[in-house]
Design a protein around this motif. Structure first.
Motif, PDB file in Angstrom:
ATOM      1  N   LYS A   2       0.855  -1.185   0.000  1.00 41.88           N
ATOM      2  CA  LYS A   2       0.000   0.000   0.000  1.00 41.88           C
ATOM      3  C   LYS A   2       0.893   1.239   0.000  1.00 41.88           C
ATOM      4  O   LYS A   2       1.198   1.836   1.026  1.00 41.88           O
ATOM      5  CB  LYS A   2      -0.912   0.011   1.229  1.00 41.88           C
ATOM      6  CG  LYS A   2      -1.959  -1.078   1.220  1.00 41.88           C
ATOM      7  CD  LYS A   2      -2.842  -0.953   2.421  1.00 41.88           C
ATOM      8  CE  LYS A   2      -3.906  -2.028   2.425  1.00 41.88           C
ATOM      9  NZ  LYS A   2      -4.746  -1.977   3.618  1.00 41.88           N
ATOM     10  N   TYR A 382      -8.114   5.460  -4.322  1.00 38.57           N
ATOM     11  CA  TYR A 382      -7.166   4.566  -4.974  1.00 38.57           C
ATOM     12  C   TYR A 382      -7.800   4.003  -6.240  1.00 38.57           C
ATOM     13  O   TYR A 382      -9.004   4.085  -6.468  1.00 38.57           O
ATOM     14  CB  TYR A 382      -6.807   3.404  -4.038  1.00 38.57           C
ATOM     15  CG  TYR A 382      -7.936   2.387  -3.958  1.00 38.57           C
ATOM     16  CD1 TYR A 382      -7.926   1.225  -4.740  1.00 38.57           C
ATOM     17  CD2 TYR A 382      -9.047   2.619  -3.141  1.00 38.57           C
ATOM     18  CE1 TYR A 382      -8.982   0.334  -4.708  1.00 38.57           C
ATOM     19  CE2 TYR A 382     -10.103   1.724  -3.104  1.00 38.57           C
ATOM     20  CZ  TYR A 382     -10.081   0.583  -3.883  1.00 38.57           C
ATOM     21  OH  TYR A 382     -11.131  -0.294  -3.864  1.00 38.57           O
ATOM     22  N   ASP A 412      -2.393   1.608  -7.241  1.00 39.13           N
ATOM     23  CA  ASP A 412      -1.981   0.398  -6.534  1.00 39.13           C
ATOM     24  C   ASP A 412      -1.731  -0.705  -7.556  1.00 39.13           C
ATOM     25  O   ASP A 412      -2.611  -1.052  -8.331  1.00 39.13           O
ATOM     26  CB  ASP A 412      -3.085  -0.011  -5.554  1.00 39.13           C
ATOM     27  CG  ASP A 412      -2.633  -1.074  -4.562  1.00 39.13           C
ATOM     28  OD1 ASP A 412      -1.853  -1.962  -4.955  1.00 39.13           O
ATOM     29  OD2 ASP A 412      -3.077  -1.027  -3.399  1.00 39.13           O
TER      30      ASP A 412
END
Length: 498
Positions: A2, A382, A412
């Motif tokens: 992350k 994200y 990501d």
């Protein structure tokens, strides 16, 4: 994993001069992508009226008409001889009778076993069920499998990788275990049961006499009257030690043609119009479940479909104002994804525009939700990015540049790995472009409790976040469509067959 991924050089320069690096035209038309418009379109496409948009069914047809009317209203072109529809037939295969009995045990289809093969038999077959365990040369030298049903212990393997070599060695059919745990098997059996009345969709092909039955590890233990742990050990070292069983089975098959269609809308470019950027989503979903509930598919992939619509509108408005892209753009909503990426496979095998002129594919599949990984995170802005650097060293950099310049999402890459156990790279429509060496990006929000459930509904969509994700894809598309050089194919496809 992350964390943010930053690229030095061009990316760093963009960060330092973010304001001056912004394209005012791109900003203007990106602003036309709104949460209100996304919600309006999705409210219809994921409504009960469309009955889950199952491939070839009424709801899918209604969705196709809605998309075509929208694109026509934007002034985009139908590129299939003037039509927005690329029509083709699929074959619906059903097996109204599948019988399997081992010894005195009669097994129930989609409860005790799942039929995953293909066959059409006029009468029942009787033979032996032998245990092979692992499908390797050593085991094949120890067990006579010719003309027999073969038990495979293939946990951790995919059926497609082990079945062919066993069938080629002379097996009459296979009973296979691919997963531990009865609960996992039961979930899959329930899913197959929900599909059994509709049949399996695919491209028409000759019947293969390959009766393949999937069972749980517990059921395999019952069939051979042997504890699971002993079967596991025998699979590796001494499969011949497991006593064979008498078996009889029969499979009857029905087929029918199912017409369906991809929806295509085209915006011709200017000086580089022979080169084509494809922006795709799948607009089908899984229909109505076995309990009569509508699988609305708001996130999967209603979200990607309305994102493509809004991106198309932004490009069309720019074109009307005299700002057409240099490269042409094809907005492609495909059918049959839930049945095995069928619509995108059909397009890539029957392209309207030459694949050698197709510069990139940006594929959008589920961009409206927050997944398990981020549901408790402080920063939930994200998007998962998959496949962006495999075939072109430039594409990932271009996407990151546009993210830093305009949207600042967290990109990501955890699922952009060859050993991703979820195999997400292989599970959406970009795959059918990448296999032809076309650089791709797959944009994805991950899975959640409502994935492939009747609870995947519009009220759970995170529209502000979805809007920002859609704007990122628009900015990347705008850049790819207008830059001087197409992204080079300087990488190799390291991810093989599905």
């Amino acid at each position: 994993m992350k964390k943010r991924f930053w690229i030095a050089g061009a990316i760093g320069f963009a960060m330092a001069f973010q304001v001056s690096a912004q394209d005012e035209k791109a900003l203007k038309y990106a602003s036309t992508i709104t949460a209100a418009d996304l919600e309006k379109h999705l409210t219809y496409l994921a409504s009960d009226e469309l009955e889950g948009r199952d491939t070839g069914e009424k709801g899918q047809k209604l969705a196709a008409e809605y998309l075509a009317e929208f694109y026509e209203g934007l002034g985009l072109t139908g590129p299939v001889d003037g039509s927005f529809f690329q029509e083709f037939n699929l074959s619906s295969v059903s097996y109204p009778q599948v019988n399997l009995a081992v010894g005195k045990q009669k097994l129930a289809n989609n409860e005790d076993f799942i039929f995953i093969g293909d066959a059409d038999m006029s009468k029942a077959a009787k033979t032996d069920l032998v245990f092979l365990g692992l499908a390797n040369e050593e085991n094949l030298s120890k067990v006579d499998i010719k003309g027999k049903l073969v038990g495979l212990w293939a946990i951790g393997s995919r059926a497609q990788t082990v079945v062919p070599e066993v069938m080629e060695a002379g097996a009459a059919g296979i009973i296979i275990v691919t997963m531990e745990g009865q609960a996992n098997f039961d979930r899959m059996a329930n899913w197959y049961k929900s599909l059994s009345g509709r049949g399996r969709l695919g491209f028409e092909q000759a019947t293969k006499q390959e009766p393949i039955f999937l069972v749980s590890s517990d059921m395999m233990s019952k069939l051979f009257d042997t504890p699971v742990e002993i079967l596991k050990e025998a699979a590796k070292n001494n499969p011949e030690s497991i006593k064979s069983q008498k078996v009889n089975y029969q499979v009857k098959k029905n087929t029918k043609l199912v017409p369906t269609e991809n929806v295509l809308a085209f915006l011709e470019g200017t000086d580089k119009k022979e080169e084509v950027l494809v922006i795709s989503s799948h607009y089908d979903h899984t229909g109505i479940d076995s309990q009569g509930r509508v699988n609305n598919g708001a996130d999967d992939d209603g979200s990607g479909t309305v994102a493509v619509m809004e991106i198309a509108e932004a490009f069309a408005l720019a074109a009307k104002d005299g700002h057409k892209p240099r490269r042409s753009v094809l907005f492609l909503n495909v059918t049959g994804e839930e049945k095995g990426l069928l619509g995108s496979e059909y397009y890539s095998d029957n392209p309207i525009f030459p694949l050698e002129n197709t510069v990139n594919n940006l594929n959008i599949d589920m961009v409206g939700r927050i997944d398990y990984e981020y549901q408790d995170a402080e920063d939930q802005e994200y998007i998962y990015v998959i496949g962006s650097e495999m075939l072109s060293s430039h594409l990932k950099i271009i996407n990151e540049y546009n993210n830093i310049t305009y949207t600042n999402l967290k990109l990501d890459y955890r699922y952009d790995a060859e050993d991703d156990p979820n195999r997400f790279y292989y599970r959406s429509d970009h795959y059918n472009f990448a296999k032809h060496n076309i650089p791709v990006i797959f944009f994805f929000n991950g899975v959640h409790d409502d994935y492939h459930q009747h609870t995947d509904t519009v009220d759970k969509i995170e529209f502000p976040l979805m809007t920002k994700r859609t704007k990122l894809i628009f900015h990347t598309a705008w850049d790819l469509a207008n830059r001087e050089e197409r992204t080079p194919v300087d990488g190799s496809n390291t991810r093989g067959e599905r």
